[in-house]
Scaffold this motif. Structure first.
Motif, PDB file in Angstrom:
ATOM      1  N   PRO A  88     -11.453  13.347   5.712  1.00  0.00           N
ATOM      2  CA  PRO A  88     -10.605  13.359   4.513  1.00  0.00           C
ATOM      3  C   PRO A  88     -11.421  13.701   3.275  1.00  0.00           C
ATOM      4  O   PRO A  88     -12.633  13.491   3.221  1.00  0.00           O
ATOM      5  N   ALA A  89     -10.743  14.228   2.294  1.00  0.00           N
ATOM      6  CA  ALA A  89     -11.409  14.515   1.019  1.00  0.00           C
ATOM      7  C   ALA A  89     -11.758  13.204   0.335  1.00  0.00           C
ATOM      8  O   ALA A  89     -11.050  12.196   0.476  1.00  0.00           O
ATOM      9  N   THR A  90     -12.852  13.191  -0.389  1.00  0.00           N
ATOM     10  CA  THR A  90     -13.288  11.988  -1.088  1.00  0.00           C
ATOM     11  C   THR A  90     -13.640  12.322  -2.539  1.00  0.00           C
ATOM     12  O   THR A  90     -13.856  13.478  -2.888  1.00  0.00           O
ATOM     13  N   VAL A  91     -13.697  11.292  -3.351  1.00  0.00           N
ATOM     14  CA  VAL A  91     -14.137  11.424  -4.735  1.00  0.00           C
ATOM     15  C   VAL A  91     -15.171  10.325  -5.003  1.00  0.00           C
ATOM     16  O   VAL A  91     -14.984   9.182  -4.592  1.00  0.00           O
ATOM     17  N   THR A  92     -16.263  10.710  -5.629  1.00  0.00           N
ATOM     18  CA  THR A  92     -17.337   9.772  -5.959  1.00  0.00           C
ATOM     19  C   THR A  92     -17.386   9.600  -7.470  1.00  0.00           C
ATOM     20  O   THR A  92     -17.469  10.583  -8.211  1.00  0.00           O
ATOM     21  N   VAL A  93     -17.332   8.355  -7.915  1.00  0.00           N
ATOM     22  CA  VAL A  93     -17.309   8.071  -9.354  1.00  0.00           C
ATOM     23  C   VAL A  93     -18.326   6.976  -9.672  1.00  0.00           C
ATOM     24  O   VAL A  93     -18.726   6.190  -8.809  1.00  0.00           O
ATOM     25  N   THR A  94     -18.729   6.949 -10.930  1.00  0.00           N
ATOM     26  CA  THR A  94     -19.629   5.915 -11.435  1.00  0.00           C
ATOM     27  C   THR A  94     -18.885   5.083 -12.468  1.00  0.00           C
ATOM     28  O   THR A  94     -18.244   5.634 -13.360  1.00  0.00           O
TER      29      THR A  94
END
Length: 265
Positions: free
Chosen positions: A59-65
């Protein structure tokens, strides 16, 4: 009647073996030639002729801080204070230092500071040389001792500084005054909660901007945590220099940073 046995010759036996090999290989060759014309058989639940699929795509993912910054009023002062004396002999310097340190501790305890809130940080005895004529000439010794004092009533910090200065005279030294919180755990917890909330808010925005829905949290890691301790006064002052020292405790700020990875549905 006697039976008659005929022993086949080696050449005839070899011929029969070759014949058997041909009989076995021929059907296999025929099946191979007819392979494209034979129907495909699917496993139960599959459509005939359907291609066997591989593993499901990741699946597509998003990485955030995420960053969380919270603050609280200081409820603790940590005073760095000490004494420094000189003498012509090591014993004379130590005796003077011992007398000044005893006076400092008595003044601190008179201000209501508990014994467990006072700690010796360093003790030193050093020779003093005069280099004015180009040579090192021993002129005496210097003795020093420093303490950290935790003042749990912040409003009483100024009075304690004055008491230390009055008790130690010219031997007294105040190296620093730092303000903090007595129990930093709640402040740390609030900073982390704020950082995680900030990360999720960012992930929701990215999901909406890209036409996705935010899925489950895949991973979460803490990158940094910092709780700065603002210093209201920091100086190396003799007791005679102390008049009234204005102190501003201010607030203590805690910062937490996390990195979160979310799936996008």
């Amino acid at each position: 009647m006697p039976r008659t046995f005929t022993i086949p010759s080696p050449s005839s036996r070899a011929a029969r073996v070759r014949a058997r090999r041909v009989a076995v290989v021929a059907p296999l060759v025929a099946l191979a030639l007819l392979g494209p014309a034979l129907p495909a058989f699917a496993a139960p639940g599959e459509q005939p002729g359907a291609a066997v699929s591989g593993a499901a795509p990741a699946p597509a993912t998003v990485t955030v801080t995420g960053e969380g910054v919270v603050s609280a009023d200081a409820d603790l002062a940590v005073v760095g204070a000490g004494v420094e004396t000189a003498g012509r002999t090591p014993q004379a310097a130590l005796d003077a230092q011992s007398a000044a340190a005893t006076a400092l501790l008595a003044a601190v305890r008179a201000q209501g500071v508990a014994d467990q809130d006072v700690r010796t940080e360093s003790v030193s005895l050093l020779p003093v040389h005069d280099h004015s004529d180009g040579t090192a000439r021993l002129t005496g010794y210097q003795a020093a001792q420093s303490f950290s004092v935790r003042v749990r009533e912040v409003a009483a910090t100024g009075a304690l500084l004055r008491a230390v200065a009055d008790a130690t005279g010219e031997a007294g030294r105040v190296h620093s005054v730092a303000f903090d919180v007595a129990d930093p755990a709640p402040l740390r917890a609030r900073a982390r909660e704020s950082a995680v909330e900030d990360a999720r808010t960012k992930a929701l925005q990215y999901a909406r901007l890209t036409g996705h829905r935010l899925g489950r949290l895949v991973s979460l890691s803490e990158d940094a945590y910092a709780a700065p301790r603002p210093v209201a006064a920091a100086a190396d002052l003799s007791g005679a220099a102390f008049g009234g020292v204005p102190l501003e405790p201010g607030t203590v700020r805690a910062t937490a940073t996390v990195t979160a990875v979310y799936e996008l549905d």
